[in-house]
Design a protein around this motif. Structure first.
Motif, PDB file in Angstrom:
ATOM      1  N   ALA A   1      36.718  56.529   7.298  1.00  0.00           N
ATOM      2  CA  ALA A   1      35.280  57.268   7.053  1.00  0.00           C
ATOM      3  C   ALA A   1      35.641  58.053   5.729  1.00  0.00           C
ATOM      4  O   ALA A   1      34.595  58.295   4.909  1.00  0.00           O
ATOM      5  CB  ALA A   1      35.174  58.239   8.174  1.00  0.00           C
ATOM      6  N   LEU A   2      36.684  58.735   5.591  1.00  0.00           N
ATOM      7  CA  LEU A   2      36.879  59.284   4.241  1.00  0.00           C
ATOM      8  C   LEU A   2      36.593  58.409   3.064  1.00  0.00           C
ATOM      9  O   LEU A   2      36.004  59.047   2.158  1.00  0.00           O
ATOM     10  CB  LEU A   2      38.326  60.100   4.148  1.00  0.00           C
ATOM     11  CG  LEU A   2      38.566  61.036   3.092  1.00  0.00           C
ATOM     12  CD1 LEU A   2      39.383  62.267   3.442  1.00  0.00           C
ATOM     13  CD2 LEU A   2      39.510  60.193   2.166  1.00  0.00           C
ATOM     14  N   VAL A   3      37.280  57.532   2.906  1.00  0.00           N
ATOM     15  CA  VAL A   3      37.177  56.733   1.665  1.00  0.00           C
ATOM     16  C   VAL A   3      35.872  56.018   1.454  1.00  0.00           C
ATOM     17  O   VAL A   3      35.377  55.787   0.480  1.00  0.00           O
ATOM     18  CB  VAL A   3      38.309  55.498   1.531  1.00  0.00           C
ATOM     19  CG1 VAL A   3      39.672  56.186   1.656  1.00  0.00           C
ATOM     20  CG2 VAL A   3      38.325  54.567   2.921  1.00  0.00           C
ATOM     21  N   THR A   4      35.234  55.777   2.595  1.00  0.00           N
ATOM     22  CA  THR A   4      33.715  55.267   2.649  1.00  0.00           C
ATOM     23  C   THR A   4      32.819  56.079   2.314  1.00  0.00           C
ATOM     24  O   THR A   4      32.055  55.768   1.393  1.00  0.00           O
ATOM     25  CB  THR A   4      33.642  54.755   4.075  1.00  0.00           C
ATOM     26  OG1 THR A   4      34.542  53.680   4.396  1.00  0.00           O
ATOM     27  CG2 THR A   4      32.085  54.116   3.989  1.00  0.00           C
ATOM     28  N   TYR A   5      33.136  57.410   2.522  1.00  0.00           N
ATOM     29  CA  TYR A   5      32.153  58.647   2.348  1.00  0.00           C
ATOM     30  C   TYR A   5      32.180  58.740   1.045  1.00  0.00           C
ATOM     31  O   TYR A   5      31.316  59.182   0.192  1.00  0.00           O
ATOM     32  CB  TYR A   5      32.184  59.586   3.243  1.00  0.00           C
ATOM     33  CG  TYR A   5      31.187  60.706   3.158  1.00  0.00           C
ATOM     34  CD1 TYR A   5      29.722  60.431   2.658  1.00  0.00           C
ATOM     35  CD2 TYR A   5      31.511  62.036   3.378  1.00  0.00           C
ATOM     36  CE1 TYR A   5      28.976  61.476   2.699  1.00  0.00           C
ATOM     37  CE2 TYR A   5      30.625  63.116   3.225  1.00  0.00           C
ATOM     38  CZ  TYR A   5      29.299  62.900   3.148  1.00  0.00           C
ATOM     39  OH  TYR A   5      28.352  63.783   2.848  1.00  0.00           O
TER      40      TYR A   5
END
Length: 219
Positions: A128-132
């Motif tokens: 989620a962190l890298v995608t966001y």
């Protein structure tokens, strides 16, 4: 005559030697003090981080490609939670990536790979962190990749709206660090201070800790 001159100069020589010794001792004291200070303030990588290194690298490369700035993302997790799975903020952010419930629900509906909405699961949190971050970076105009990442980090912390408002007020809208991101877009002084320093802490203080993990933005 020579014996008289030698006897006369001996006290001067001893005084000069004493001054040189004191100078050397003073320099050594300063060096030792600086070394101690640097050691005392050094922040080693948390032991828990090593457990998730490969997972972060895999998820980062899936979202950003093989040249993904893995060291930057590691520094961001360091800033967010110090790699603690059970981290929870007073306002409800939780997990390694400190996602708020509303953001968790939103991104879970946007990407099928995040549909299970599990912020306390390490793989979900890192994905989620890298995608966001990628979603944010793709929606920001900046002068270069370094500034784009800085803006994306600022948006991760405070929201994309703050970035857009600052850019409208800025004479250098493509520059975040030391420029646009120092502008208060109409928020509290405390929120401005936190948001302004968020990308700086990640890119300048914590990223060097993870240099061996891979590429990093603003290298």
């Amino acid at each position: 005559m020579e014996r008289f001159q030698s006897a006369t100069h001996r006290p001067l020589q001893r005084a000069a030697q004493a001054i040189l010794w004191l100078h050397a001792a003073f320099v050594a004291l300063i060096v030792a003090s600086c070394t101690y200070g640097n050691t005392a303030h050094a922040q080693p990588i948390p032991r828990e981080a090593q457990r998730y290194q490969l997972t972060l690298k895999r998820e980062a490369q899936l979202a950003w490609g093989l040249q993904a700035p893995v060291a930057t993302f590691a520094a961001q997790v360091h800033q967010e939670s110090r790699w603690r799975l059970d981290a929870r903020s007073p306002v409800g952010a939780e997990g390694l990536a400190q996602f708020m419930p509303a953001t968790t629900n939103w991104i879970g509906g946007l990407y099928t790979s995040l549909a299970d909405r599990a912020p306390t699961n390490p793989t979900w949190a890192l994905r989620a962190l890298v995608t966001y971050d990628k979603w944010l970076a793709d929606r920001i105009k900046a002068d270069d990749e370094c500034q784009d990442m800085a803006f994306a980090l600022s948006a991760y912390n405070g929201g994309l709206g703050w970035v857009y408002k600052r850019q409208k007020l800025s004479t250098t809208p493509g520059q975040c660090l030391g420029a646009t991101c120092t502008i208060n877009p109409g928020i509290t002084a405390a929120a401005q201070k936190e948001n302004q320093h968020y990308p700086e802490l990640i890119l300048r203080r914590y990223k060097p800790l993870y240099a061996s993990w891979g590429n990093g933005a603003c290298s």
